[in-house]
Design an enzyme around this catalytic site. Structure first.
Site, short mmCIF file in Angstrom:
data_model
loop_
_atom_site.label_atom_id
_atom_site.label_comp_id
_atom_site.label_asym_id
_atom_site.label_seq_id
_atom_site.Cartn_x
_atom_site.Cartn_y
_atom_site.Cartn_z
N HIS A 195 46.86 36.00 28.80
CA HIS A 195 47.31 37.28 29.34
C HIS A 195 47.47 38.34 28.26
CE1 HIS A 195 47.95 34.63 32.68
NE2 HIS A 195 47.54 35.68 33.35
N ARG A 338 49.96 41.62 44.00
CA ARG A 338 50.01 40.16 43.90
C ARG A 338 51.45 39.72 43.72
NH1 ARG A 338 47.07 36.87 39.21
NH2 ARG A 338 48.80 37.66 37.95
N GLU A 439 41.86 30.35 43.07
CA GLU A 439 42.02 29.99 41.65
C GLU A 439 41.99 28.48 41.47
OE1 GLU A 439 44.80 33.13 39.56
OE2 GLU A 439 45.80 32.27 41.29
N ASP A 463 41.65 31.52 36.17
CA ASP A 463 42.24 30.23 36.47
C ASP A 463 41.23 29.29 37.13
OD1 ASP A 463 44.91 30.12 35.52
OD2 ASP A 463 45.37 31.74 36.91
N CYS A 510 38.65 39.30 41.09
CA CYS A 510 39.50 40.09 40.18
C CYS A 510 39.67 39.40 38.83
CB CYS A 510 40.86 40.38 40.80
SG CYS A 510 41.76 38.89 41.22
C1 PEP Z 1 42.71 34.93 37.45
O1 PEP Z 1 43.23 33.83 37.31
O2 PEP Z 1 41.47 35.14 37.42
C2 PEP Z 1 43.57 36.12 37.65
C3 PEP Z 1 43.05 37.29 37.92
O3 PEP Z 1 44.90 35.93 37.50
P1 PEP Z 1 45.68 35.87 36.08
O4 PEP Z 1 44.68 36.19 35.01
O5 PEP Z 1 46.78 36.86 36.16
O6 PEP Z 1 46.16 34.46 36.05
MG MG Z 2 45.31 33.58 37.72
#
Ligand code: PEP
Ligand code: MG
Length: 582
Positions: A195, A338, A439, A463, A510
């Site tokens: 992240h 989300r 995911e 994920d 996304c």
């Molecule tokens: C993902 O897992 O692709 C996603 C968009 O969520 P995050 O990166 O916040 O886990």
């Molecule tokens: Mg994710």
């Protein structure tokens, strides 16, 4: 002579600037026995450190940006109160006398005794206090040992125009840095879709992770070049290097300026198919970047950052206020909020939401699992999202669903919330769409069972890849295996798209794969018609879409789906990306 260090480039661009080094190394505390005549001196040392800790906290508080949606000020207030409590101001002094020990050790004993008392109380509030006590104690101990404090450093140092080089940066640390106008950052640990890397891309600054013990080679304030595109740091650059990188920086700037020309064009392919192109955001403040690139809808609003660097979780009004700001800036377009995805690498600074250290946090009590367990945490958010649906177009999206039962439980909770809101005469949209993120591979495999239960889907490739290939997305040691083009990943994506299309329900992507220019034509060829990308990639992705002809893409995309060898997949990907007739 210039020194070159290699890592993983996770956010493109070139930065040239002076280094600011951040280290989180732990303080080692040992016990020393002191002669009686030195005890007064030791008390004085303790008092000085204690006062300095207070000054540090007050300074952080003064320097916090007033317009932040993150309640760091409340967090600092709580630490100040704790610092001045006799438990941490008086008792350590008594312990120094009683045990004839050094101040660090007296604090350590007192900290352990407070934590032990809190541990006996089975209440999340007291669990949270344990961590606060540890953090305040560590702050005084670091001062006593002469160690710099990383969070103090990030919050108060003037980092404008500097390059941050850290052993590691948590998403919470990056929140502290985001207001400073830093030029770039580089860390020794971390993977491409951690992240922290995602935040760098959304800030639009170059970033490198996985540098492996780079800091011994770089001195504070040294001039370095960060090449986020190639994952390279150049220390002590000579004139020739500086000249070369300045030209590249200039060229980057020109290509960005050229992209601005398509800001107002509709996102339609060459053969006339409209494509939805939304943006991912983390903070209401990101709406400035959305408007800068001419973005419209928000395909992913990550809300976990509302929970970081603070003592208590946000209440319903704080949630609502953040959502209201985004909705107002959207002027009628849709926001996909989300629900909170805490856990794994998105940890808050305390143990409110995790019991001890999980062996596999990415597989543990994360996201929807945590929300279903801790209603006190989740319900204020649910109520706020429902209320926000009355003031704009809102969709609610649930992360990390792995079982249909979780959707049933969430819907049940929403039903309860609606009744509560009706009783209070508060408005909401009864038809607010509820969707999930794909995911966990199980959801793509069971897509036919899933579709009747939800209104829309979004593929979270960050994920999905982690869970399909069993590789930790934050671990640079296995980042070489993190492969969006793995046949299993592509098949799961295809299954999801086909399943949603068959059910006539919207599906988007996304995850970061959608923000990567190399994969857009392939995804279009696989049938994807909706993308949500980070603001920095938005115009580049738009350009690829409007220059593509869907008719020619399906055939090669299907060929890729049927290919086992990675080399052959790569050469087919090159074909799909370079051919100008498609
Ligand atoms: C993902 O897992 O692709 C996603 C968009 O969520 P995050 O990166 O916040 O886990
Ligand atoms: Mg994710």
């Amino acid at each position: 002579m210039s020194l070159t260090l290699h890592g993983i480039g996770v956010s493109r661009g070139i930065a040239i600037g002076k280094v600011h080094i951040v280290k989180h190394e732990p303080v080692e505390i040992s016990e020393y026995c002191l002669p009686k005549q030195h005890l007064d001196e030791e008390i004085l040392r303790f008092e000085k450190a204690h006062n300095l800790a207070r000054e540090q906290l007050q300074e952080i508080q003064e320097r916090l940006p007033k317009e932040s949606t993150v309640d760091i000020a409340g967090f600092i207030d709580a630490h100040l109160l704790m610092l001045d409590d006799s438990l941490l101001s008086k008792i350590p002094r008594d312990l120094i006398y009683k045990h004839q020990c050094n101040a660090e050790w007296a604090l350590q004993m007192q900290c352990e005794s407070i934590v032990e008392r809190f541990e006996k109380i089975d209440d999340p509030y007291f669990k949270a206090r344990q961590d606060d006590v540890k953090q305040v104690v560590t702050r005084i101990q670091r001062i006593l040992r002469g160690y710099p404090d990383p969070s103090f450093d990030l919050a108060v140092t003037d980092l404008a125009q500097s390059i941050v080089l850290a052993d590691d940066l948590s998403p919470a640390d990056t929140i502290l840095m985001r207001h400073h106008g830093i030029l770039a950052f580089a860390t020794e640990y971390g993977g491409t879709t951690s992240h922290t890397a995602i935040l760098a891309r959304s800030l639009g600054i170059p970033a490198i992770v996985g540098l492996h013990r780079a800091s011994p080679y770089i001195q504070p304030d040294e001039l370095i070049i960060v090449d986020g595109t190639r994952g390279v740091i150049l220390a002590e650059p000579d004139e020739c290097n500086l000249h070369y990188y300045k030209i590249r920086q200039y060229n980057d700037k020109c290509s960005r300026a050229a992209l601005n020309k398509i800001k107002k064009s509709p996102t339609i392919t060459r053969d006339g198919i409209p494509i939805t192109l939304d943006i991912n955001i983390e903070f209401p403040e990101d709406m400035v970047a959305v408007q800068r690139v001419g973005g419209e809808g928000i395909g992913l609003y990550r809300t976990e950052f509302l929970f970081m660097n603070r003592v208590a979780p946000p209440n319903e009004e704080e949630h609502f206020e953040a959502y209201r700001k985004v909705i107002q800036a959207l002027k009628g377009h849709t926001v996909t909020i989300r629900t909170v995805d805490l856990g794994s690498d998105k940890q808050v600074t305390d143990s409110r939401y995790h019991d001890g250290v999980a062996t596999n946090p990415a597989l543990g009590l994360r996201a929807v699992r945590l929300c279903l367990k801790d209603h006190k945490l989740f319900k204020p958010q649910l109520r706020a999202i429902l209320r926000a649906s009355a003031i704009g177009k809102v969709r609610m999206m649930i992360p990390m669903v792995c079982d249909l039962q979780e959707i049933t439980q969430i819907k049940h909770m929403i039903q309860e919330m609606r009744t509560e809101l009706r009783h209070k005469s508060l408005e909401f949209d009864p038809a607010m769409p509820i969707g999930i993120m794909v995911e966990v591979p199980a959801m793509a495999i069971c897509i036919d069972f899933l579709m009747p239960e939800i209104d829309f889907l979004s593929i979270g490739t960050n994920d999905l890849i982690q869970y399909t290939l069993a590789i930790d997305r934050n671990d640079e040691a296995v980042s070489y295996l993190y492969n969006p083009l793995h046949p299993a990943v592509l098949r799961l994506i295809k299954m999801s798209i086909d399943g949603a299309n068959k059910a006539g329900k919207p599906i988007s992507m996304c995850g970061e794969m959608a923000s990567d220019s190399r994969y857009i034509r392939l995804l279009l060829g696989l049938g994807l018609r909706s993308f949500s990308v980070n603001p920095e990639s938005y115009l580049e992705i738009k350009k690829i879409i409007i220059n593509s002809n869907l008719r020619g893409l399906t055939h090669i995309a299907n060929q890729i789906l049927q290919t086992a060898s990675q080399d052959n997949i790569n050469s087919l990907l090159d074909t799909i990306n370079v051919r100008i007739d498609i």
